[in-house]
Design an enzyme around this catalytic site. Sequence first.
Site, mmCIF file in Angstrom:
data_model
loop_
_atom_site.group_PDB
_atom_site.id
_atom_site.type_symbol
_atom_site.label_atom_id
_atom_site.label_comp_id
_atom_site.label_asym_id
_atom_site.label_seq_id
_atom_site.Cartn_x
_atom_site.Cartn_y
_atom_site.Cartn_z
ATOM 1 N N HIS A 82 -33.495 78.914 -56.560
ATOM 2 C CA HIS A 82 -33.432 77.474 -56.870
ATOM 3 C C HIS A 82 -34.628 76.759 -56.243
ATOM 4 O O HIS A 82 -35.161 77.189 -55.213
ATOM 5 C CB HIS A 82 -32.095 76.847 -56.455
ATOM 6 N N ASP A 108 -33.984 66.060 -52.556
ATOM 7 C CA ASP A 108 -32.537 66.106 -52.763
ATOM 8 C C ASP A 108 -31.750 65.568 -51.580
ATOM 9 O O ASP A 108 -32.302 65.341 -50.498
ATOM 10 C CB ASP A 108 -32.085 67.547 -53.080
ATOM 11 N N ASN A 158 -31.454 82.398 -54.422
ATOM 12 C CA ASN A 158 -31.191 82.562 -55.861
ATOM 13 C C ASN A 158 -32.300 81.937 -56.719
ATOM 14 O O ASN A 158 -32.100 81.689 -57.901
ATOM 15 C CB ASN A 158 -29.837 81.948 -56.224
ATOM 16 N N GLU A 177 -30.037 74.870 -59.597
ATOM 17 C CA GLU A 177 -29.468 76.208 -59.502
ATOM 18 C C GLU A 177 -29.697 76.973 -60.811
ATOM 19 O O GLU A 177 -29.938 76.350 -61.850
ATOM 20 C CB GLU A 177 -27.953 76.106 -59.240
#
Length: 256
Positions: A138, A67, A136, A143
């Site tokens: 991810h 990313d 979280n 997400e």
Amino acid sequence: MRIIVCENYESLSKKAAQIVGSQIILKPNSILGLATGSTPVGMYKNLIKMYEEGLIDFAKVKTFNLDEYYKLPVDNIQSYHYFMDENFFNHVNIPRENIHIPDGLASDIENECISYDESINNSGGIDIQVLGIGNNAHIGFNEPTINFNKGTHVVTLDESTREANARFFNSLDEVPTKAVTMGIGSIFKSKKILLLASGKNKAKAIYDTVHGQVTPQVPSSILLLHHDVIMILDKEASSLLNEDDYESVNDYEKVK
Ligand code: F6R
């Protein structure tokens, strides 16, 4: 899924580098999928050391990063281009033309995403994909959401992700709101996946990945369905697991 628990971050980093290093020894023209963030920094240090000692040669290796922030100049010290140069690429002999990182500045971003997946496919696919994991759950910047996004795409970052990453910036306001990330499908096509997690703040995400349902609300949960995943955790990241969930590497010497 194979889960290895190491005594601490140092032995986790060494173990991860051994797995990636042995991949390169066995297949010198390996395609590596790489991650940024704090977690893999120790692994990169160990890989650099193995390179300096002449144990591994990156001359034929190709890399694809997961990313990059959207619209952040590559010379910004918080860009993932900059991070990878500083922490890895400037210290090993991967030919520049073999390095791929999504271009968050591309004028036609949709086309950039399609070509990124095409380049991965045309290279023969990723042999080993290194992942960190968000608080979280991810992976990449996929997400929690309502469906698993397949290919490389632009994503709006969760506030919790921006807050977690604000430690690298001067203020929360400076953290980009969007990123370009490989999709869950792009990640899932990798032949082998190595997920690294360190610290107590990752324990819940790890527990949900191993014991929860496969759901896009826990993006990493998809890894339960992959045929070849190794999770390397330190004790804190594994703290919510049961002892019979994993093999333990207690002794640093054992991973020497
Ligand atoms: C980074 C990435 C992210 C990070 C995750 C954990 O390329 O894709 O998924 O792996 O946010 O970051 P750290 O390691 O900083 O806790």
